[in-house]
Structure formats: C-alpha cells, structure tokens
Design a protein around this motif. Structure first.
Motif, PDB file in Angstrom:
ATOM      1  N   ILE A  30      46.380  46.073  29.398  1.00 41.30           N
ATOM      2  CA  ILE A  30      45.733  44.867  29.942  1.00 41.30           C
ATOM      3  C   ILE A  30      44.387  45.225  30.555  1.00 41.30           C
ATOM      4  O   ILE A  30      43.359  44.588  30.283  1.00 41.30           O
ATOM      5  CB  ILE A  30      46.649  44.201  30.992  1.00 41.30           C
ATOM      6  N   ALA A  31      44.391  46.254  31.398  1.00 44.88           N
ATOM      7  CA  ALA A  31      43.150  46.666  32.055  1.00 44.88           C
ATOM      8  C   ALA A  31      42.113  47.133  31.033  1.00 44.88           C
ATOM      9  O   ALA A  31      40.917  46.816  31.154  1.00 44.88           O
ATOM     10  CB  ALA A  31      43.445  47.774  33.063  1.00 44.88           C
ATOM     11  N   LEU A  71      37.742  36.701  25.715  1.00 44.67           N
ATOM     12  CA  LEU A  71      39.064  36.361  25.210  1.00 44.67           C
ATOM     13  C   LEU A  71      39.993  36.052  26.374  1.00 44.67           C
ATOM     14  O   LEU A  71      39.846  36.627  27.462  1.00 44.67           O
ATOM     15  CB  LEU A  71      39.667  37.541  24.428  1.00 44.67           C
ATOM     16  N   VAL A  72      40.965  35.192  26.130  1.00 43.80           N
ATOM     17  CA  VAL A  72      42.079  35.053  27.064  1.00 43.80           C
ATOM     18  C   VAL A  72      43.030  36.212  26.787  1.00 43.80           C
ATOM     19  O   VAL A  72      43.527  36.366  25.672  1.00 43.80           O
ATOM     20  CB  VAL A  72      42.811  33.711  26.873  1.00 43.80           C
ATOM     21  N   VAL A  73      43.257  37.037  27.791  1.00 42.33           N
ATOM     22  CA  VAL A  73      44.146  38.188  27.636  1.00 42.33           C
ATOM     23  C   VAL A  73      45.524  37.797  28.175  1.00 42.33           C
ATOM     24  O   VAL A  73      45.698  37.593  29.374  1.00 42.33           O
ATOM     25  CB  VAL A  73      43.603  39.430  28.351  1.00 42.33           C
ATOM     26  N   ILE A  94      37.958  34.358  18.122  1.00 37.53           N
ATOM     27  CA  ILE A  94      39.285  33.783  18.334  1.00 37.53           C
ATOM     28  C   ILE A  94      39.499  33.497  19.818  1.00 37.53           C
ATOM     29  O   ILE A  94      38.716  33.915  20.674  1.00 37.53           O
ATOM     30  CB  ILE A  94      40.395  34.689  17.775  1.00 37.53           C
ATOM     31  N   GLY A  95      40.597  32.804  20.114  1.00 37.54           N
ATOM     32  CA  GLY A  95      40.809  32.364  21.478  1.00 37.54           C
ATOM     33  C   GLY A  95      41.335  33.426  22.415  1.00 37.54           C
ATOM     34  O   GLY A  95      40.968  33.458  23.599  1.00 37.54           O
ATOM     35  N   GLY A  96      42.229  34.289  21.915  1.00 39.15           N
ATOM     36  CA  GLY A  96      42.829  35.253  22.814  1.00 39.15           C
ATOM     37  C   GLY A  96      43.646  36.289  22.079  1.00 39.15           C
ATOM     38  O   GLY A  96      43.768  36.274  20.849  1.00 39.15           O
ATOM     39  N   VAL A  97      44.210  37.201  22.874  1.00 38.35           N
ATOM     40  CA  VAL A  97      45.130  38.220  22.362  1.00 38.35           C
ATOM     41  C   VAL A  97      46.388  38.182  23.217  1.00 38.35           C
ATOM     42  O   VAL A  97      46.348  37.817  24.398  1.00 38.35           O
ATOM     43  CB  VAL A  97      44.505  39.627  22.376  1.00 38.35           C
ATOM     44  N   ALA A 118      46.911  44.099  37.066  1.00 38.82           N
ATOM     45  CA  ALA A 118      46.187  44.791  35.993  1.00 38.82           C
ATOM     46  C   ALA A 118      45.050  43.957  35.435  1.00 38.82           C
ATOM     47  O   ALA A 118      44.192  44.490  34.719  1.00 38.82           O
ATOM     48  CB  ALA A 118      47.153  45.171  34.882  1.00 38.82           C
ATOM     49  N   GLY A 119      45.047  42.646  35.724  1.00 36.69           N
ATOM     50  CA  GLY A 119      43.946  41.798  35.296  1.00 36.69           C
ATOM     51  C   GLY A 119      44.271  40.768  34.241  1.00 36.69           C
ATOM     52  O   GLY A 119      43.362  40.153  33.672  1.00 36.69           O
ATOM     53  N   VAL A 120      45.537  40.535  33.952  1.00 36.29           N
ATOM     54  CA  VAL A 120      45.913  39.587  32.909  1.00 36.29           C
ATOM     55  C   VAL A 120      45.427  38.182  33.243  1.00 36.29           C
ATOM     56  O   VAL A 120      45.334  37.804  34.425  1.00 36.29           O
ATOM     57  CB  VAL A 120      47.452  39.607  32.699  1.00 36.29           C
TER      58      VAL A 120
END
Length: 330
Positions: A107-108, A118-120, A77-80, A163-165
């Motif tokens: 997120i981290a 994934l795109v987070v 899938i593309g992301g969450v 956090a890395g989003v």
C-alpha cells in the motif's frame, strides 16, 4: 413499384447504419475511470511470476508492483485493489495486521508511486494470511468465529489506513464487518478512509484461479459465510445491512454469472455499486480466445459493457489497463 403500405415505417436499423451513429446513441458507455485493477504482490519473490491459470496476470514483487501501478495510472483507470501474499502464515493471519507486512508495505509503495492518480484499495480479509485459508479465526471445531474475526478485521483496517490506503475492501462476508471496521477507523482518526463492502459475494466455482494467485491454503469451502448461488433476495438484505453500517460503496462478486443480482442491487442501492469480473470469468475468456473460438478483445469489451449495463458504476477486472487502451482507441 411496390406498395409503400407494405414497407415498415419504423426502422431501428437507421441508428445502426455506421460506427459513428452507433457510438452516438450508445446507451451504455464504459470509461477507463470505471475500471479497477486487482493486483497480487508476494513477499518472497525476486522476480514477478506469471499465473498459469490467468494468462497475463502476475504475482508481483514490490518493485514490479510499483511499475505496474504507474502504468495503471498512466492508462487512466480508476484504481487498483491490492492482495498480499506473506512469507509466513499462521492461524490468525498475523501478517495481515503487521505494520511491516507485505500488504501494508505494498500500500505504502503504491501510494508513494501514484499519489492521488489512483484510488488505492486493499483487500481486507484474512484468507491470504491464514495457514488454514479461511477468511477468519477458527473455533476449536474448525468453524469460523464471526465475532472474533471482526476484531482481527478492525486491526487490519487500522493497519491499512496507517499505511496510506484510500479505501478498504472487506471481502470475508462476516456479519457486522462494515460496522466493526467503520468504528475502528473512526476511533483511530481515519474517518476519511472509505469502505467498499463485498455485499453479495457468492460461494462460486469461478474463484478457482484466484486460489493460485494467492497460494491459497484452503481445504474445504466457504459456504457457511459466502452466499448461496441460489439466493437473490438475500443479496438485498445484505445491501440494506451494509449501507446502514456505513458502506461507501457496495459490490457484487462474481459479476458475469450474477448480472441479475447486480441489476437488483443497483436498482436498490443508495451508494455506488461495483462488480468484480473474477478470475474464473477472466480465465474462460482467455482460454476460449487462445483456442481461436472467440475474439479476445471483442469478448472482453462485450462482457465489461454487459456488467456496466447491468448497473455497475465500477468494475474490478484483470483487463483494466488493456481495456483502457482499447476504449481510448474506440
């Protein structure tokens, strides 16, 4: 023999005669990469908790969230899109901007687990973190203070970026939220972090099960900041504002009851368009399927196809991982 003049010359059914032909000429295709899975993580849990109103959906622990994110990545899938539920809440949603808050830790965790697979995305709103359940800071009279809320959104955006989003998703429907968030991210050196703007988020009855998912404290409603379901032109006004303020993607929420809005936004948008198949829409399909009234898989895929047909480039749906499997199998 019958007179050929009485027979139709044009026969659309020729292109429906078997599955291979139908597949070849399909005008709308849904791919796993278009799907985004909303996920809930709760700070105090030791074991994941099933949601009674959303069969198959969980409030996750940090560990179960990481495992589910890995499964989502494996599904292609593309992301969450992450939502956090803190142990403690207060009037200004302090846990939402705490570097050690549950959403920032989630997120981290997910980024560490899936990397670039994934795109987070993360929900950028205060409602999960306030003790009154509203999406912003309240004035003394109980109304939401738009501009004071923007300051909190700026802090929250920077905390999520640190956090890395990959992309923040402001859902509060505050005026000027995209511009405020973009400015804060850029000022702190996070110019590459994207913004998925909740451009047309309606004050909808279909959000009910979501309130269980985030243990909402809301009393009353959000009609002073979410859009009136009666209005369509207003969505296009919001679209123009969000794009001008720097939105990288825009979204219509809910999806199924607002396909006309989605189509109008998609036709007018210069940026990719997402739609959110919300908790109540998911719950209706699940309830009807559980009673044997509809075919669950067929109904889920039909609704996702309809959302894509109406113009969605990306779809937030609780079916994301399961639907990816169905789509791979044809």
């Amino acid at each position: 023999m019958s007179d050929p003049e009485n027979f139709p010359l044009v026969r659309p059914r020729r292109l429906r005669r078997n599955a291979a032909t139908r597949r070849m000429v399909a005008e709308t295709r849904v791919a796993p990469a278009q799907l985004i899975l909303p996920m809930f993580v709760k700070e105090v849990l030791r074991e994941p908790v099933p949601l009674s109103s959303m069969p198959g959906v969980l409030q996750h622990t940090r560990d179960s969230l990481r495992k589910a994110a890995a499964e989502a990545a494996a599904a292609g899938i593309g992301g969450v899109n992450l939502f956090g539920i803190p142990a403690e809440r207060d009037a200004v949603g302090s846990a939402g901007t705490d570097p050690d808050g549950i959403l920032q830790r989630a997120i981290a965790d997910v980024k560490a687990e899936v990397g670039e697979a994934l795109v987070v995305q993360a929900d950028l709103c205060l409602d999960e973190f306030t003790d009154h359940g509203h999406c912003g800071v309240l004035r003394a009279d109980g109304s939401v203070d738009n501009d004071a809320t923007l300051l909190r959104y700026q802090e929250m955006a920077v905390a999520q970026a640190r956090a890395g989003v990959d992309m923040v998703a402001p859902s509060g429907m505050m005026d000027g939220q995209v511009a405020a968030i973009r400015a804060a991210l850029d000022d702190e050196g996070f110019a590459d972090i994207g913004i998925l703007a909740y451009t047309a988020k309606y004050s909808s009855a279909f959000f009910g099960p979501f309130r269980e998912a985030v243990d909402s404290e809301l009393k009353g409603d959000r009609k002073t900041y979410q859009q009136d379901p009666a209005n369509a032109r207003e969505a296009l006004r919001e679209l123009r504002l969000d794009v001008a303020e720097g939105a990288d993607m825009v979204m219509v929420k809910p999806a199924m009851a607002y396909l006309d809005i989605l189509r109008r936004v998609a036709d007018a948008s210069e940026v990719p368009v997402a739609a959110y198949q919300v908790s109540g829409e998911y719950a209706m399909i699940e309830a009807a399927a559980a009673n044997g009234w509809i075919d669950r898989r067929a109904a889920a895929l039909e609704t996702l196809t309809g959302i894509a047909r109406a113009g969605a480039d990306a779809i937030l749906t609780y079916y994301a991982v399961e639907a990816a499997g169905w789509l791979r199998k044809g």
